[in-house]
Design an enzyme around this catalytic site. Structure first.
Site, PDB file in Angstrom:
ATOM      1  N   GLY A 102      49.482  36.146  23.499  1.00  0.00           N
ATOM      2  CA  GLY A 102      49.666  36.089  22.048  1.00  0.00           C
ATOM      3  C   GLY A 102      51.078  36.505  21.660  1.00  0.00           C
ATOM      4  O   GLY A 102      51.706  35.885  20.800  1.00  0.00           O
ATOM      5  N   TYR A 145      38.525  43.089  39.891  1.00  0.00           N
ATOM      6  CA  TYR A 145      39.924  42.654  39.993  1.00  0.00           C
ATOM      7  C   TYR A 145      39.978  41.125  40.130  1.00  0.00           C
ATOM      8  O   TYR A 145      40.713  40.455  39.396  1.00  0.00           O
ATOM      9  CB  TYR A 145      40.560  43.329  41.207  1.00  0.00           C
ATOM     10  CG  TYR A 145      42.037  43.072  41.390  1.00  0.00           C
ATOM     11  CD1 TYR A 145      42.957  43.471  40.435  1.00  0.00           C
ATOM     12  CD2 TYR A 145      42.512  42.456  42.548  1.00  0.00           C
ATOM     13  CE1 TYR A 145      44.317  43.255  40.619  1.00  0.00           C
ATOM     14  CE2 TYR A 145      43.873  42.242  42.737  1.00  0.00           C
ATOM     15  CZ  TYR A 145      44.774  42.643  41.774  1.00  0.00           C
ATOM     16  OH  TYR A 145      46.119  42.433  41.966  1.00  0.00           O
TER      17      TYR A 145
END
Ligand code: UDP
Length: 316
Positions: A102, A145
């Protein structure tokens, strides 16, 4: 040109901050110091083009002024670390990637994702080319992960395809060098620390599992070339020289000249049996391949660990 580097106080992030400064960039380093350490960038603090901000990128990120590149390197990366911080690992791979994408979109900046060979899980194909989709246990201990990074890759490609964001994805294989934490828990720091302190070396399983270790300066050279390229699909960067963990332990022991035993411990769940990058794509599109032989890289890292241990001994 100004770059935001998340995880900039970590092992790879701090080397990246240095490289970007050398290449003439201004650098804003963001880190929440969960696994990173300010001492990794303390030598850069007085640099006129470097700034450090203590920030958790899993929360909304606000950066004033123009930014030309966002490089998202924040995440625990050692198996014991992501087992200790499973939620933070998932959040920084998911929310952290969304926030940094973003930021890149808002600033019209290039975005670079540090992904991982863990996307291939416990691979059934070796060496692993980028076209291999992997063999991952999503609900195993390493899933926090592996799946976070797989999601991060999917999110990055979505921003590229939907928003036209200029993105890069590197899949990083095992890397080593100065500034790894002494207690990081990965094979090399453990073996060096144990050999240097006269403790038995801990090999998990029978030690026949393989890894391929890339020296940090080689990895960084590949990362910079990828940043400058026009490649949007994931690209492997790593050293294709494969070695068993037992042989690796023996090499470290011989280098240190330590007369310590090698003790075998249970293999952690879902520990990949083999891992070796197919780097033909990086060779072809980036003209990159690693240059530092294991012998030389190990010696350089040994020197760093020796000094760190001596300093730790003095401060006691
Ligand atoms: N390993 C080991 N002893 C240690 C630490 C790790 O035998 O003290 C093994 C581990 O089980 C794995 C390999 O070394 O097979 C590499 O582990 P590392 O934690 O460095 O990273 P991974 O490649 O698994 O992400």
């Amino acid at each position: 040109m100004r770059a935001v580097i998340t995880g900039g106080a970590g092992f790879l992030g701090s080397h990246l901050c240095e490289l970007m400064l050398e290449k003439g960039w201004d650098v804003l380093c963001l880190d929440n110091l969960v696994t990173g350490n300010e001492s990794n960038v303390s030598h850069l603090i007085s640099h006129p083009r470097f700034r450090f901000a203590h920030q958790d990128v899993s929360r909304y990120i606000e950066v004033q002024g123009p930014v030309e590149a966002v490089l998202h390197f924040a995440s625990p990366a050692s198996p014991p670390d992501y087992l200790k911080f499973p939620i933070q690992t998932l959040k920084v791979g998911a929310l952290g990637t969304h926030n940094t994408l973003g930021l890149a979109l808002a600033k019209k900046a290039k975005f670079f994702l540090a992904s991982t060979s863990e996307c291939y899980g416990d691979p059934q194909v070796s060496p692993q080319p980028e076209t291999y989709w992997g063999h991952v246990n999503p609900v195993g201990p390493r899933g926090v992960y592996d799946e976070a990074k797989r999601y991060a890759e999917a999110m990055t490609m979505a921003y590229h395809r939907y928003h036209g964001l200029d993105t890069r994805i590197v899949r990083i294989f095992n890397t080593y060098g100065p500034r790894m934490r002494l207690n990081d828990g990965r094979a090399l720091p453990n073996f060096l620390y144990q050999a240097l302190s006269g403790e038995p070396i801990t090999v998990y399983g029978d030690g026949k599992q393989t890894r391929s270790f890339c020296y940090v300066s080689d990895l960084l050279a590949g990362i910079y070339k990828l940043l400058e390229s026009n490649e949007h699909e994931p690209t492997n960067i790593g050293n294709p020289q494969e070695i068993t963990i037992l042989e690796f332990a023996e090499r470290v022991r011989a280098l240190v000249g330590a007369n310590v035993p090698i003790n075998f411990h249970p293999l952690p769940q879902d520990d990949p049996k083999q891992r070796c990058p197919d780097i033909s794509k990086a060779r072809r599109i980036l003209g990159w391949e690693p240059k530092i032989p294991l012998e030389q890289g190990l010696r350089l890292t040994y020197e760093y660990f020796r000094q760190r241990l001596a300093q730790a001994g003095q401060s006691k």
